[in-house]
Write an enzyme that holds these catalytic residues in place. Structure first.
Site, PDB file in Angstrom:
ATOM      1  N   TYR A 183       0.821  -1.219   0.000  1.00 41.62           N
ATOM      2  CA  TYR A 183       0.000   0.000   0.000  1.00 41.62           C
ATOM      3  C   TYR A 183       0.853   1.265   0.000  1.00 41.62           C
ATOM      4  O   TYR A 183       0.442   2.291  -0.500  1.00 41.62           O
ATOM      5  CB  TYR A 183      -0.912   0.041   1.235  1.00 41.62           C
ATOM      6  CG  TYR A 183      -2.240  -0.628   1.052  1.00 41.62           C
ATOM      7  CD1 TYR A 183      -2.318  -1.953   0.634  1.00 41.62           C
ATOM      8  CD2 TYR A 183      -3.429   0.054   1.306  1.00 41.62           C
ATOM      9  CE1 TYR A 183      -3.540  -2.568   0.486  1.00 41.62           C
ATOM     10  CE2 TYR A 183      -4.653  -0.560   1.150  1.00 41.62           C
ATOM     11  CZ  TYR A 183      -4.702  -1.876   0.744  1.00 41.62           C
ATOM     12  OH  TYR A 183      -5.920  -2.478   0.603  1.00 41.62           O
ATOM     13  N   LYS A 214       3.200 -15.304   1.736  1.00 39.04           N
ATOM     14  CA  LYS A 214       3.416 -15.993   0.461  1.00 39.04           C
ATOM     15  C   LYS A 214       4.905 -16.284   0.388  1.00 39.04           C
ATOM     16  O   LYS A 214       5.630 -15.820  -0.507  1.00 39.04           O
ATOM     17  CB  LYS A 214       2.923 -15.085  -0.684  1.00 39.04           C
ATOM     18  CG  LYS A 214       2.866 -15.745  -2.041  1.00 39.04           C
ATOM     19  CD  LYS A 214       1.769 -16.788  -2.172  1.00 39.04           C
ATOM     20  CE  LYS A 214       1.849 -17.464  -3.536  1.00 39.04           C
ATOM     21  NZ  LYS A 214       0.954 -18.630  -3.642  1.00 39.04           N
ATOM     22  N   ASP A 239      -2.951 -18.170  -0.239  1.00 44.38           N
ATOM     23  CA  ASP A 239      -3.955 -18.844  -1.086  1.00 44.38           C
ATOM     24  C   ASP A 239      -4.603 -20.009  -0.329  1.00 44.38           C
ATOM     25  O   ASP A 239      -5.831 -20.168  -0.329  1.00 44.38           O
ATOM     26  CB  ASP A 239      -3.344 -19.301  -2.421  1.00 44.38           C
ATOM     27  CG  ASP A 239      -2.028 -20.042  -2.259  1.00 44.38           C
ATOM     28  OD1 ASP A 239      -1.474 -20.068  -1.135  1.00 44.38           O
ATOM     29  OD2 ASP A 239      -1.540 -20.608  -3.256  1.00 44.38           O
ATOM     30  N   ASP A 278      -6.305  -7.102   3.790  1.00 45.19           N
ATOM     31  CA  ASP A 278      -7.442  -6.442   3.142  1.00 45.19           C
ATOM     32  C   ASP A 278      -8.342  -7.477   2.473  1.00 45.19           C
ATOM     33  O   ASP A 278      -9.559  -7.493   2.661  1.00 45.19           O
ATOM     34  CB  ASP A 278      -6.903  -5.454   2.093  1.00 45.19           C
ATOM     35  CG  ASP A 278      -8.028  -4.765   1.336  1.00 45.19           C
ATOM     36  OD1 ASP A 278      -9.016  -4.354   1.978  1.00 45.19           O
ATOM     37  OD2 ASP A 278      -7.919  -4.650   0.097  1.00 45.19           O
ATOM     38  N   ASP A 322     -12.270  -9.228   3.894  1.00 45.71           N
ATOM     39  CA  ASP A 322     -13.534  -9.168   3.136  1.00 45.71           C
ATOM     40  C   ASP A 322     -14.107 -10.574   2.985  1.00 45.71           C
ATOM     41  O   ASP A 322     -15.305 -10.799   3.143  1.00 45.71           O
ATOM     42  CB  ASP A 322     -13.322  -8.565   1.735  1.00 45.71           C
ATOM     43  CG  ASP A 322     -13.668  -7.081   1.690  1.00 45.71           C
ATOM     44  OD1 ASP A 322     -13.551  -6.418   2.741  1.00 45.71           O
ATOM     45  OD2 ASP A 322     -14.053  -6.586   0.606  1.00 45.71           O
TER      46      ASP A 322
HETATM   47  C1  IPM Z   1     -10.400  -1.426   3.872  1.00 48.41           C
HETATM   48  C2  IPM Z   1     -10.670  -0.755   2.559  1.00 48.41           C
HETATM   49  C3  IPM Z   1      -9.543   0.221   2.282  1.00 48.41           C
HETATM   50  C4  IPM Z   1      -8.282  -0.589   2.142  1.00 48.41           C
HETATM   51  C5  IPM Z   1      -9.741   1.149   1.086  1.00 48.41           C
HETATM   52  C6  IPM Z   1     -11.027   1.935   1.200  1.00 48.41           C
HETATM   53  C7  IPM Z   1      -8.570   2.054   0.902  1.00 48.41           C
HETATM   54  O1  IPM Z   1     -10.825  -1.698   1.555  1.00 48.41           O
HETATM   55  O2  IPM Z   1     -10.338  -0.706   4.891  1.00 48.41           O
HETATM   56  O3  IPM Z   1     -10.279  -2.645   3.903  1.00 48.41           O
HETATM   57  O4  IPM Z   1      -7.973  -1.104   1.055  1.00 48.41           O
HETATM   58  O5  IPM Z   1      -7.574  -0.715   3.121  1.00 48.41           O
HETATM   59 MG    MG Z   2     -10.846  -3.708   2.254  1.00 53.33          MG
END
Ligand code: IPM
Ligand code: MG
Length: 369
Positions: free
Chosen positions: A141, A191, A223, A247, A251
């Protein structure tokens, strides 16, 4: 006690859920005899419209002077052009880096009342309780160079995944410490079969593990981990990983709980007394739901405010040192769910559907009782 809270609602449903988070904080103040002073800031798309940038230096300064930051969400179709040089996401990245919030805690807990909200089978998700610790101010990042250029053979672009020993050590220490307060099992995700930075993570893990012999620790390739998260999620306790892996995995893991609308997060930095990567509490932190701005339902009183309300609980715990108040908020959320109230995202037959404001009111009424 008196606390200064920076409030950054952002865009879309960020605005709506923030109103509910504040309501709950005020109710906590009344019940437990604390006062919360709110300092509002404009960030994200709203700030781009108003000031031409996603995060003003003044806003960052204001946050730095507060005890905690409560953040909604940023972004939306209006500011989605990937070629734009100002983007709403710059607000959250600027805050994380600017406040040195290197440890992102994302608890994924499946509420017993919501096992049916998951797309996965009950026997897989029942009892899941994972704490993700995502490194938040390093890795791909923020690595440099990050750029794009033209060559005679076409365009090229580069991103850089870099970590220093110090950055790895401090996030691992946080993760080991958190594992010690739970089931004492830490999974490091990387990884290492491909990436040199991952091999450094493993080396440093071995060193930090020696300081923490009471915590059992293992490694997963990212993975394979993404597969095991769906196959046997109950086996995970604390998971620590690099910024982008974290990240993506969080999700994915959010779907174990059925809705992103339920999941809070805390981004913590080193407290004033913290040394050598140790977190000391209370510490400055930024608290946000893990969901986004949901433009499709924004402004319709449909968004689930429980993620920001649960983020308020984390704020009380980590930045105010108010454990009892934090637990009261979490219990209030549990009670409302046990009484069958649901927002649309977690709705199922026979439950009572409510909107954003009503859900907030319900939680407030339980906090007050
Ligand atoms: C998160 C989001 C952020 C990230 C974005 C909005 C920059 O996806 O907080 O997980 O990638 O960290
Ligand atoms: Mg995210």
């Amino acid at each position: 006690m008196r606390f200064n809270i920076a409030v950054l609602p952002g865009d879309g449903i960020g605005q709506e859920v923030m109103a509910e988070g504040i309501k709950v904080l005020k109710a906590v103040g009344q019940r437990f005899g604390h006062s919360f002073q709110f300092y509002f800031g404009v960030v994200g798309g709203a700030a781009i419209d108003q000031y031409g940038v996603a995060l003003l230096p003044e806003t960052l300064e204001m946050c730095r002077a507060c005890d905690a930051v409560l953040f909604g969400a940023v972004g939306g179709p209006k500011w989605d052009d990937p070629k734009a040089s100002v983007r709403p996401e710059q607000a959250i990245l600027g805050l994380r880096k600017g406040l040195n919030l290197f440890a992102n805690l994302r608890p994924v807990k499946v509420f017993p009342t919501l096992v049916n909200a998951s797309t996965l089978k009950r026997e897989i998700v029942e009892g899941v309780d994972i704490l993700f610790v995502r490194e938040l101010t390093g890795g791909i990042y923020f690595g440099r160079p990050q750029k794009r250029w033209s060559t005679t053979r076409g365009r090229r672009a580069v991103d850089t995944l870099a970590y220093s020993q110090g950055e790895i050590e401090r996030i691992l220490r946080v993760a080991f410490e958190l594992a010690r307060g739970r089931r004492r099992h830490l999974t490091v995700v990387d990884k290492a079969n491909i990436l040199e930075s991952s091999r450094l993570w493993r080396e440093v893990t071995e060193e930090v593990a020696r300081e923490n012999p009471d915590v059992e620790q293992d490694y997963f390739l990212v993975d394979a981990c993404s597969m095991h998260l769906l196959r046997r999620p109950r086996d995970f306790d604390v998971v620590v990983t690099e910024n982008m892996f974290g990240d993506i995995l969080t999700d994915e893991a959010s779907m174990l709980s059925g809705s992103m609308g339920m999941l809070p997060s805390a981004s913590l930095g080193q407290g004033k007394r913290g040394r050598g990567g140790r977190l000391t509490f209370p510490t400055l932190g930024l608290y946000e739901p893990i969901h986004g701005t949901a433009p499709d339902i924004a402004g319709q009183n449909k968004a689930n405010p429980l993620a920001i309300i649960l983020s308020v609980a984390l704020l009380l715990r980590f930045s105010c040192g108010l454990d009892e108040a934090a637990t009261a908020v979490e219990e209030a959320v549990n009670q409302v769910l046990e009484e069958d109230y649901r927002t649309g995202d977690i709705m199922s037959p026979e439950m009572k559907q409510v909107g954003t404001v009503e859900m907030g009111d319900l939680v407030v009424s339980k906090v007050q009782r």
